[in-house]
Motif scaffolding. Sequence first.
Motif, PDB file in Angstrom:
ATOM      1  N   LEU A 128       0.845  -1.189   0.000  1.00 55.66           N
ATOM      2  CA  LEU A 128       0.000   0.000   0.000  1.00 55.66           C
ATOM      3  C   LEU A 128       0.880   1.238   0.000  1.00 55.66           C
ATOM      4  CD1 LEU A 128      -2.510  -1.135   2.778  1.00 55.66           C
ATOM      5  CD2 LEU A 128      -2.853  -1.256   0.316  1.00 55.66           C
ATOM      6  N   VAL A 129       0.571   2.175  -0.888  1.00 55.59           N
ATOM      7  CA  VAL A 129       1.246   3.468  -0.901  1.00 55.59           C
ATOM      8  C   VAL A 129       0.250   4.490  -1.437  1.00 55.59           C
ATOM      9  CG1 VAL A 129       2.303   2.928  -3.131  1.00 55.59           C
ATOM     10  CG2 VAL A 129       3.212   4.801  -1.779  1.00 55.59           C
ATOM     11  N   GLY A 130       0.002   5.540  -0.650  1.00 56.49           N
ATOM     12  CA  GLY A 130      -1.040   6.481  -1.032  1.00 56.49           C
ATOM     13  C   GLY A 130      -2.386   5.767  -1.148  1.00 56.49           C
ATOM     14  N   ARG A 131      -3.091   5.984  -2.239  1.00 60.50           N
ATOM     15  CA  ARG A 131      -4.360   5.304  -2.500  1.00 60.50           C
ATOM     16  C   ARG A 131      -4.167   4.086  -3.400  1.00 60.50           C
ATOM     17  NH1 ARG A 131      -7.638   8.133  -5.654  1.00 60.50           N
ATOM     18  NH2 ARG A 131      -9.558   7.207  -4.831  1.00 60.50           N
ATOM     19  N   LEU A 132      -2.901   3.766  -3.685  1.00 57.97           N
ATOM     20  CA  LEU A 132      -2.579   2.659  -4.588  1.00 57.97           C
ATOM     21  C   LEU A 132      -2.321   1.383  -3.788  1.00 57.97           C
ATOM     22  CD1 LEU A 132      -0.328   2.802  -7.718  1.00 57.97           C
ATOM     23  CD2 LEU A 132       0.062   1.009  -6.026  1.00 57.97           C
ATOM     24  N   GLU A 133      -2.876   0.282  -4.269  1.00 53.34           N
ATOM     25  CA  GLU A 133      -2.671  -1.028  -3.640  1.00 53.34           C
ATOM     26  C   GLU A 133      -2.233  -2.029  -4.707  1.00 53.34           C
ATOM     27  OE1 GLU A 133      -5.130  -4.483  -1.147  1.00 53.34           O
ATOM     28  OE2 GLU A 133      -5.847  -2.394  -1.193  1.00 53.34           O
ATOM     29  N   TYR A 134      -1.171  -2.784  -4.378  1.00 57.54           N
ATOM     30  CA  TYR A 134      -0.620  -3.779  -5.310  1.00 57.54           C
ATOM     31  C   TYR A 134      -0.616  -5.138  -4.624  1.00 57.54           C
ATOM     32  CZ  TYR A 134       2.964  -6.403  -7.898  1.00 57.54           C
ATOM     33  OH  TYR A 134       3.663  -7.378  -8.591  1.00 57.54           O
ATOM     34  N   ASP A 135      -1.223  -6.123  -5.284  1.00 52.32           N
ATOM     35  CA  ASP A 135      -1.241  -7.497  -4.785  1.00 52.32           C
ATOM     36  C   ASP A 135      -0.161  -8.289  -5.515  1.00 52.32           C
ATOM     37  OD1 ASP A 135      -1.682 -10.129  -4.114  1.00 52.32           O
ATOM     38  OD2 ASP A 135      -3.854 -10.051  -4.357  1.00 52.32           O
ATOM     39  N   PRO A 136       0.953  -8.654  -4.850  1.00 51.23           N
ATOM     40  CA  PRO A 136       2.028  -9.369  -5.547  1.00 51.23           C
ATOM     41  C   PRO A 136       1.652 -10.788  -5.947  1.00 51.23           C
ATOM     42  CG  PRO A 136       2.511  -9.196  -3.214  1.00 51.23           C
ATOM     43  CD  PRO A 136       1.294  -8.367  -3.451  1.00 51.23           C
ATOM     44  N   ILE A 137       0.562 -11.309  -5.406  1.00 49.78           N
ATOM     45  CA  ILE A 137       0.138 -12.657  -5.788  1.00 49.78           C
ATOM     46  C   ILE A 137      -0.560 -12.625  -7.140  1.00 49.78           C
ATOM     47  CG2 ILE A 137      -1.142 -14.696  -5.111  1.00 49.78           C
ATOM     48  CD1 ILE A 137       1.176 -13.904  -3.239  1.00 49.78           C
ATOM     49  N   SER A 138      -1.580 -11.784  -7.260  1.00 48.40           N
ATOM     50  CA  SER A 138      -2.332 -11.685  -8.519  1.00 48.40           C
ATOM     51  C   SER A 138      -1.742 -10.650  -9.465  1.00 48.40           C
ATOM     52  CB  SER A 138      -3.789 -11.320  -8.228  1.00 48.40           C
ATOM     53  OG  SER A 138      -3.874 -10.016  -7.672  1.00 48.40           O
ATOM     54  N   ARG A 139      -0.868  -9.780  -8.940  1.00 46.65           N
ATOM     55  CA  ARG A 139      -0.275  -8.656  -9.667  1.00 46.65           C
ATOM     56  C   ARG A 139      -1.324  -7.606 -10.037  1.00 46.65           C
ATOM     57  NH1 ARG A 139       3.171 -10.617 -14.517  1.00 46.65           N
ATOM     58  NH2 ARG A 139       4.010  -8.505 -14.374  1.00 46.65           N
ATOM     59  N   ALA A 140      -2.441  -7.608  -9.325  1.00 47.49           N
ATOM     60  CA  ALA A 140      -3.481  -6.610  -9.565  1.00 47.49           C
ATOM     61  C   ALA A 140      -3.108  -5.297  -8.895  1.00 47.49           C
ATOM     62  CB  ALA A 140      -4.814  -7.106  -9.033  1.00 47.49           C
ATOM     63  N   LEU A 161       9.294  -0.642  -9.021  1.00 48.27           N
ATOM     64  CA  LEU A 161       9.419   0.419  -8.032  1.00 48.27           C
ATOM     65  C   LEU A 161       8.685   0.056  -6.742  1.00 48.27           C
ATOM     66  CD1 LEU A 161       8.928   3.527 -10.355  1.00 48.27           C
ATOM     67  CD2 LEU A 161      11.059   2.839  -9.225  1.00 48.27           C
ATOM     68  N   LEU A 162       7.521  -0.572  -6.853  1.00 46.07           N
ATOM     69  CA  LEU A 162       6.776  -1.008  -5.675  1.00 46.07           C
ATOM     70  C   LEU A 162       7.555  -2.048  -4.887  1.00 46.07           C
ATOM     71  CD1 LEU A 162       3.214  -1.246  -7.247  1.00 46.07           C
ATOM     72  CD2 LEU A 162       3.783   0.120  -5.225  1.00 46.07           C
ATOM     73  N   GLN A 163       8.129  -3.016  -5.598  1.00 48.84           N
ATOM     74  CA  GLN A 163       8.851  -4.095  -4.927  1.00 48.84           C
ATOM     75  C   GLN A 163      10.148  -3.614  -4.278  1.00 48.84           C
ATOM     76  OE1 GLN A 163       9.105  -6.773  -8.227  1.00 48.84           O
ATOM     77  NE2 GLN A 163       6.983  -7.426  -8.052  1.00 48.84           N
ATOM     78  N   ALA A 164      10.695  -2.512  -4.790  1.00 54.20           N
ATOM     79  CA  ALA A 164      11.948  -1.985  -4.243  1.00 54.20           C
ATOM     80  C   ALA A 164      11.729  -1.049  -3.047  1.00 54.20           C
ATOM     81  CB  ALA A 164      12.720  -1.233  -5.322  1.00 54.20           C
TER      82      ALA A 164
END
Length: 224
Positions: A128-140, A161-164
Motif C-alpha cells: 500500500l502506498v497512497g491510495r494505490l494497492e498492489y497485490d504481488p500474488i495476482s499482480r493486480a 518500483l513497488l517491490q523496491a
Amino acid sequence: MRALLVEDNDRLAGLLVTGLRRAGWTADVVDSLDAAIAACRTHQFDAVLLDRGLPDGDGLDMLRALRDAAPPPAILVLTARGGLPERVEGLNRGADDYLVKPVALEELVARLNAAVRRMRGGRRGPILVGRLEYDPISRAVTIGGVPFDPPPRERLLLEHLLQAMPRPLGKEALEERLDSFERGIGSNAVEVYVHRLRRRMEDMRAGVSIETVRGVGYRLRAVD
C-alpha cells in the motif's frame, strides 16, 4: 518481470512470447543452450522456461549453471517429455516445476508467478502506498479500489518500483528490467515511461509520486 524462453520451435516460441507479454511479462527467446547461457551471463531473469530437446543438448544440462546465478531465476521445464521418469529427473536435478506440452497459457503464467513467488520467500501481503494497492500474488493494481492497468512497460516499471520500496532503483537497472532482445528500448525510454506513469497516477489522484533521486534513479513515495 522478465522471462527467458529456451525453445527451438519458432511457432511455439512466438505464441508463448506473445502470451507472456500480454500477461505483463517481458519475454526473450533463444533456441539453444549456448545462446541461453550467453543470455544469462549478460541479463538478469526472474524465470527461465526451458525445453529439453534442444539442438545442442538436453535443457536439464543447464540447470546447475542457472542455480549458480546470483540471484537464481525460477526454472520451469516445458517439454514434450512427460513420462514419470523424465518428470522426476527434472525436479530432482533442480527445476522448480515441470510442465508437459501442450499447456494452457493461463496455467503456464500462474505456475510462473507461483515459482517466482516461492523464490522470493513465499506469500507477501499487499503493498500500500497512497491510495494505490498492489497485490504481488495476482499482480493486480488498484487506486482507491478502482483497477489501474497501464500499458505493459509502465506496469513493469511500477511493479519494480513497488517491490523496491523504500529503496530507489537506478536507471540502468530499470532499463535492464524493461528491455528485451527483440524490442530494445531507447536511451531515454525510462524517462518517457516514468513521465507517462506519473501523469496516469496524477489523473487518478493516486497519492503516489515517482521521485527522482539525483545520481541514483527513481523511487515511489506517498504524497498528500
